[in-house]
Design a protein around this motif. Structure first.
Motif, PDB file in Angstrom:
ATOM      1  N   VAL A  32      -4.489  -3.759   4.780  1.00 56.04           N
ATOM      2  CA  VAL A  32      -3.378  -3.059   4.134  1.00 56.04           C
ATOM      3  C   VAL A  32      -3.692  -2.713   2.679  1.00 56.04           C
ATOM      4  O   VAL A  32      -3.233  -1.695   2.176  1.00 56.04           O
ATOM      5  CB  VAL A  32      -2.065  -3.852   4.274  1.00 56.04           C
ATOM      6  CG1 VAL A  32      -2.073  -5.093   3.403  1.00 56.04           C
ATOM      7  CG2 VAL A  32      -0.870  -2.979   3.968  1.00 56.04           C
ATOM      8  N   GLN A  33      -4.515  -3.518   2.021  1.00 51.11           N
ATOM      9  CA  GLN A  33      -4.866  -3.221   0.629  1.00 51.11           C
ATOM     10  C   GLN A  33      -5.576  -1.871   0.520  1.00 51.11           C
ATOM     11  O   GLN A  33      -5.388  -1.147  -0.457  1.00 51.11           O
ATOM     12  CB  GLN A  33      -5.777  -4.311   0.030  1.00 51.11           C
ATOM     13  CG  GLN A  33      -5.211  -5.695   0.045  1.00 51.11           C
ATOM     14  CD  GLN A  33      -5.525  -6.446   1.350  1.00 51.11           C
ATOM     15  OE1 GLN A  33      -5.994  -5.863   2.331  1.00 51.11           O
ATOM     16  NE2 GLN A  33      -5.233  -7.730   1.367  1.00 51.11           N
ATOM     17  N   MET A  34      -6.370  -1.542   1.514  1.00 46.86           N
ATOM     18  CA  MET A  34      -7.089  -0.262   1.519  1.00 46.86           C
ATOM     19  C   MET A  34      -6.141   0.917   1.727  1.00 46.86           C
ATOM     20  O   MET A  34      -6.510   2.060   1.483  1.00 46.86           O
ATOM     21  CB  MET A  34      -8.167  -0.256   2.598  1.00 46.86           C
ATOM     22  CG  MET A  34      -9.297  -1.224   2.329  1.00 46.86           C
ATOM     23  SD  MET A  34     -10.526  -1.215   3.646  1.00 46.86           S
ATOM     24  CE  MET A  34     -11.069   0.485   3.590  1.00 46.86           C
ATOM     25  N   MET A  35      -4.929   0.625   2.179  1.00 45.35           N
ATOM     26  CA  MET A  35      -3.955   1.665   2.482  1.00 45.35           C
ATOM     27  C   MET A  35      -2.931   1.833   1.364  1.00 45.35           C
ATOM     28  O   MET A  35      -2.002   2.620   1.476  1.00 45.35           O
ATOM     29  CB  MET A  35      -3.228   1.344   3.793  1.00 45.35           C
ATOM     30  CG  MET A  35      -4.140   1.108   4.993  1.00 45.35           C
ATOM     31  SD  MET A  35      -5.281   2.466   5.309  1.00 45.35           S
ATOM     32  CE  MET A  35      -4.158   3.739   5.811  1.00 45.35           C
ATOM     33  N   ALA A  36      -3.106   1.125   0.249  1.00 49.49           N
ATOM     34  CA  ALA A  36      -2.094   1.103  -0.812  1.00 49.49           C
ATOM     35  C   ALA A  36      -1.789   2.501  -1.347  1.00 49.49           C
ATOM     36  O   ALA A  36      -0.618   2.861  -1.518  1.00 49.49           O
ATOM     37  CB  ALA A  36      -2.529   0.172  -1.944  1.00 49.49           C
ATOM     38  N   ARG A  37      -2.818   3.290  -1.646  1.00 51.75           N
ATOM     39  CA  ARG A  37      -2.576   4.640  -2.170  1.00 51.75           C
ATOM     40  C   ARG A  37      -1.881   5.509  -1.121  1.00 51.75           C
ATOM     41  O   ARG A  37      -0.974   6.272  -1.451  1.00 51.75           O
ATOM     42  CB  ARG A  37      -3.876   5.281  -2.627  1.00 51.75           C
ATOM     43  CG  ARG A  37      -3.682   6.696  -3.152  1.00 51.75           C
ATOM     44  CD  ARG A  37      -4.824   7.175  -4.035  1.00 51.75           C
ATOM     45  NE  ARG A  37      -4.800   8.595  -4.291  1.00 51.75           N
ATOM     46  CZ  ARG A  37      -3.944   9.220  -5.097  1.00 51.75           C
ATOM     47  NH1 ARG A  37      -3.035   8.531  -5.737  1.00 51.75           N
ATOM     48  NH2 ARG A  37      -3.989  10.529  -5.263  1.00 51.75           N
ATOM     49  N   CYS A  38      -2.280   5.373   0.116  1.00 51.92           N
ATOM     50  CA  CYS A  38      -1.654   6.130   1.205  1.00 51.92           C
ATOM     51  C   CYS A  38      -0.163   5.792   1.298  1.00 51.92           C
ATOM     52  O   CYS A  38       0.679   6.683   1.374  1.00 51.92           O
ATOM     53  CB  CYS A  38      -2.368   5.824   2.523  1.00 51.92           C
ATOM     54  SG  CYS A  38      -1.843   6.854   3.902  1.00 51.92           S
ATOM     55  N   ILE A  39       0.150   4.521   1.262  1.00 50.04           N
ATOM     56  CA  ILE A  39       1.543   4.074   1.342  1.00 50.04           C
ATOM     57  C   ILE A  39       2.347   4.614   0.159  1.00 50.04           C
ATOM     58  O   ILE A  39       3.449   5.140   0.329  1.00 50.04           O
ATOM     59  CB  ILE A  39       1.624   2.539   1.416  1.00 50.04           C
ATOM     60  CG1 ILE A  39       0.991   2.035   2.715  1.00 50.04           C
ATOM     61  CG2 ILE A  39       3.069   2.061   1.283  1.00 50.04           C
ATOM     62  CD1 ILE A  39       0.687   0.545   2.724  1.00 50.04           C
TER      63      ILE A  39
END
Length: 107
Positions: A32-39
Motif C-alpha cells: 500500500v505504501q507504493m500506492m500512496a500517490r495513486c490514492i
C-alpha cells in the motif's frame, strides 16, 4: 439539460466512481505504501470532479473555470494510475482520460 452537458456530467460522475473505487482497492494492495500517490490523486480527482459536476448541474458561472482544473487533475491521476498494472488502476486511468477530454472540450 443540454446534451453536451449530459455527456460531460456522465464523464465526471464516471470518473468520481472510478477514482473512489481505485482508492479503496489500492488500500487493499499488499504494498500500500507504493500506492500512496495513486490514492492521494484518486481522492483529489474524485473531489474535484464531484464539485465540477455540481457546479455544472446548477449552471454556475464558475463551472467553466473549474473544468480547466478538473482536466488538469484528471490528467495527473490518469498518468499515475496508468503506471500501475492493477485492473482498478487501469480502469481509473481510462475514466480519467475520458473526463479530461470532456472537460477540455467544454472549457
Amino acid at each position: 439539460m443540454h446534451n453536451q452537458n449530459q455527456a460531460l456530467l456522465q464523464a465526471l460522475n464516471d470518473c468520481v466512481a472510478a477514482c473512489e473505487h481505485c482508492a479503496t482497492a489500492c488500500l487493499q494492495e499488499s504494498h500500500v505504501q507504493m500506492m500512496a500517490r495513486c490514492i492521494a490523486l484518486d481522492r483529489d480527482c474524485a473531489d474535484v470532479c464531484a464539485l465540477t459536476a455540481r457546479l455544472l448541474a446548477r449552471g454556475s458561472e464558475h463551472a467553466r473555470h473549474l473544468m480547466r482544473e478538473c482536466a488538469e487533475i484528471c490528467k495527473a491521476c490518469g498518468d499515475e494510475c496508468a503506471q500501475h498494472q492493477h485492473q482498478h488502476c487501469q480502469e481509473c486511468a481510462a475514466a480519467c482520460r475520458r473526463c479530461e477530454e470532456a472537460c477540455r472540450a467544454a472549457a
